[in-house]
Design a protein around this motif. Structure first.
Motif, mmCIF file in Angstrom:
data_model
loop_
_atom_site.group_PDB
_atom_site.id
_atom_site.type_symbol
_atom_site.label_atom_id
_atom_site.label_comp_id
_atom_site.label_asym_id
_atom_site.label_seq_id
_atom_site.Cartn_x
_atom_site.Cartn_y
_atom_site.Cartn_z
ATOM 1 N N ARG A 2 0.828 -1.205 0.000
ATOM 2 C CA ARG A 2 0.000 0.000 0.000
ATOM 3 C C ARG A 2 0.865 1.259 0.000
ATOM 4 N N GLY A 3 1.993 1.209 0.694
ATOM 5 C CA GLY A 3 2.885 2.359 0.743
ATOM 6 C C GLY A 3 3.440 2.715 -0.622
ATOM 7 N N TRP A 4 3.841 1.712 -1.397
ATOM 8 C CA TRP A 4 4.362 1.962 -2.735
ATOM 9 C C TRP A 4 3.290 2.536 -3.647
ATOM 10 N N THR A 5 2.066 2.070 -3.476
ATOM 11 C CA THR A 5 0.978 2.583 -4.308
ATOM 12 C C THR A 5 0.790 4.067 -4.075
ATOM 13 N N PHE A 6 0.815 4.489 -2.811
ATOM 14 C CA PHE A 6 0.643 5.908 -2.519
ATOM 15 C C PHE A 6 1.883 6.714 -2.902
ATOM 16 N N LEU A 7 3.070 6.134 -2.702
ATOM 17 C CA LEU A 7 4.285 6.860 -3.066
ATOM 18 C C LEU A 7 4.365 7.116 -4.570
ATOM 19 N N LEU A 8 3.957 6.150 -5.362
ATOM 20 C CA LEU A 8 4.074 6.276 -6.815
ATOM 21 C C LEU A 8 2.777 6.695 -7.489
ATOM 22 N N ALA A 64 7.336 7.406 12.485
ATOM 23 C CA ALA A 64 8.067 8.439 11.755
ATOM 24 C C ALA A 64 8.236 8.057 10.282
ATOM 25 N N MET A 65 8.413 6.769 10.021
ATOM 26 C CA MET A 65 8.559 6.315 8.637
ATOM 27 C C MET A 65 7.267 6.540 7.861
ATOM 28 N N ASP A 66 6.127 6.273 8.489
ATOM 29 C CA ASP A 66 4.841 6.506 7.831
ATOM 30 C C ASP A 66 4.628 7.990 7.558
ATOM 31 N N ALA A 67 5.040 8.825 8.485
ATOM 32 C CA ALA A 67 4.905 10.274 8.286
ATOM 33 C C ALA A 67 5.785 10.736 7.129
ATOM 34 N N TRP A 68 6.997 10.188 7.045
ATOM 35 C CA TRP A 68 7.892 10.542 5.947
ATOM 36 C C TRP A 68 7.316 10.083 4.610
#
Length: 94
Positions: A2-8, A64-68
């Motif tokens: 899910r993180g990659w989907t939002f990042l890209l 903190a990683m999620d916030a970044w």
């Protein structure tokens, strides 16, 4: 994942917009239909970016990683929105 989907997500929207406009310009050249399709694709991509932006603003950030990742994703979505508008301007103003 899910993180990659939002990042890209924003950059994927930008790429879809770019290649769709390239196809429209190659097929329809400078017809009024091309301008209408350009406007339609641009609005659809901006709406998708707005949806991604709203989802990212609502997500919680426990670490903190999620916030970044959230801040990088929001910057990517903003950059994509500016690029989408910038790509559509020549076709719409000509």
């Amino acid at each position: 994942m899910r993180g990659w989907t939002f990042l890209l997500g924003g950059l994927i929207l930008w790429a879809v917009h770019f290649f769709t406009l390239y196809a429209i310009a190659s097929i329809f050249l400078t017809t009024p239909l091309a301008r209408g399709l350009t406007m339609l694709v641009t609005l659809a991509c901006l709406a998708g970016g707005g949806l991604l932006f709203a989802r990212m603003r609502q997500s919680d950030t426990p670490t903190a990683m999620d916030a970044w990742m959230r801040s990088v994703a929001l910057c990517g979505i903003g950059l994509a929105a500016i690029a989408i508008i910038w790509q559509a301007l020549p076709a719409l103003l000509a």
